[in-house]
Design an enzyme around this catalytic site. Sequence first.
Site, mmCIF file in Angstrom:
data_model
loop_
_atom_site.group_PDB
_atom_site.id
_atom_site.type_symbol
_atom_site.label_atom_id
_atom_site.label_comp_id
_atom_site.label_asym_id
_atom_site.label_seq_id
_atom_site.Cartn_x
_atom_site.Cartn_y
_atom_site.Cartn_z
ATOM 1 N N HIS A 1 12.571 -54.133 -106.803
ATOM 2 C CA HIS A 1 13.581 -55.191 -106.725
ATOM 3 C C HIS A 1 14.480 -55.031 -105.506
ATOM 4 O O HIS A 1 14.919 -56.019 -104.917
ATOM 5 C CB HIS A 1 14.419 -55.184 -108.000
ATOM 6 N N SER B 1 18.800 -61.511 -105.694
ATOM 7 C CA SER B 1 19.055 -60.936 -107.017
ATOM 8 C C SER B 1 20.007 -61.846 -107.796
ATOM 9 O O SER B 1 19.746 -63.044 -107.914
ATOM 10 C CB SER B 1 19.592 -59.510 -106.874
ATOM 11 N N ASP C 1 8.394 -55.613 -108.208
ATOM 12 C CA ASP C 1 9.685 -55.872 -108.852
ATOM 13 C C ASP C 1 9.469 -56.039 -110.358
ATOM 14 O O ASP C 1 8.801 -56.976 -110.801
ATOM 15 C CB ASP C 1 10.307 -57.139 -108.254
#
Length: 374
Positions: free
Chosen positions: A352, A149, A319
Site C-alpha cells: 500500500h 490512500s 496492496d
Amino acid sequence: MREFIPPASRFIELPDGFAMRRGGALYGARIAYETFGSLNAARDNAVLVLTGLSPDAHAASRPDDPTPGWWEAMVGPGKPVDTDLWHVICVNSLGSCKGSTGPASTDPRTGEPYRLSFPELSIEDIADAAAHTVRALGISRLACVVGASMGGMSALALLARHPELARTHISLSGAVHALPFSIAVRSLQREAIRSDPGWLQGHYDEGEGPRRGMLTARKLGMMTYRSAQEWDCRFGRTRIGERRRADQGRFGPEFEVESYLDFHAQRFADRFDPNSYLYLSHAMDQFDLGDGGGGGGGAPGALSRMRVERALVMGARTDILFPLSQQQEIADGLSAGGADVSFLPVDTPAGHDAFLVDIERFGPPVAKFLAIVA
C-alpha cells in the site's frame, strides 16, 4: 493533548457553523495548508493534494521550511508533480492534529480541547473543508486533484460533492469504500488505543496518554502498509544483536523486523494525537461513495456522474489494504461516465505504501499524465 504543526503552515478559516455530515457544527475552525510553486495569472495551474491519515501539509521542502516533506521525491522542481509548472496545494485533513482543527484543538466555546466532544468526522467533511480552502484561495477550478490512500477517498468525495471544482484526477491506492479486511484492521487499532488505561475515555493530557495502545495500533498498521514479500526480502530471519536482545528481557524483540516496527511506532506515537487517530480511522471505515447524493447506482453510479475529463488510477498488486480490485472499480466507474481513464497496476513489493516509497514506479506515470493535462 498536542498539535504538531509544521512551521510553514498557513491557515484558512472555515465559516462559523461549518456543518458536519453526521451532525454537529464547528465554530472558529481552520484548515492548515502549504503551497509549492506559483499560481499563474490565469489561476488554472493549481493541483490539490489530499493526504492519507497521518501526513501533514508539508508535502515538500520550501524556502521557509527546508525540512524534507513526506512526498519530497514526488513534489518539487523537476519532479513528477513539477512545481516549476504547477501550483501545488497540500491540505491537512480536518480532524487531524497537524494544524487543521481536530480533537486536540481548543474548542473556542469552552477554552478546552475538544477531545471527544469534537463532532463525528466523515470523509465528506474532509472533502468539504478542502473545497472551501481551494475557493478561499481564489481558485475556481483545479487542474487536478490528487488523492492517495485516505486522500483517495477524500478526493472522490470532493469530486462527487463539488463536481465543477477539478478538471482531472489522479487516484493512487484509493477506494470508494473500505473492505472488511481493512475495517477489521482499523477496528483492532482503535481497540488497542481505547483499551489502554492511559486513554482515560479521551481525557488524557500531554504526556504518556495511551502510548502503548498507539504503539500497537501503529505496528498493526505498518504490517498492512507493506507486503510479506518485502518483509522477506528486507529482513528475512535476521536477529538483532545479543546485547540488544539482553536489554529487552525474556520475550522481548529478537528479530530485526520487530525492531523496525518498534522504532517506527515509537516515532509515530511521539507526533500524533490518539483521539485524532480514532476519528480519522473511523471516518475511513464509515465512508461509502455510494451513500447519499442523488442519482442512485451506488458507488459505480456516483463515479459515472463525476465530471472529470481525464483520470489516472494506479495501485500496487501487492496492496492488501486497498487491493487492486478497488482501483479497477474506480477506473471503470470514471470511464463509464465518459472520462479518459488510464488504469495502471504496478508490480512492486512495497504494498500500500508504494505511492510513498516506490517513486521509481509511481513517479513517471504521474509526470506523463500531468504533462498531458498541462
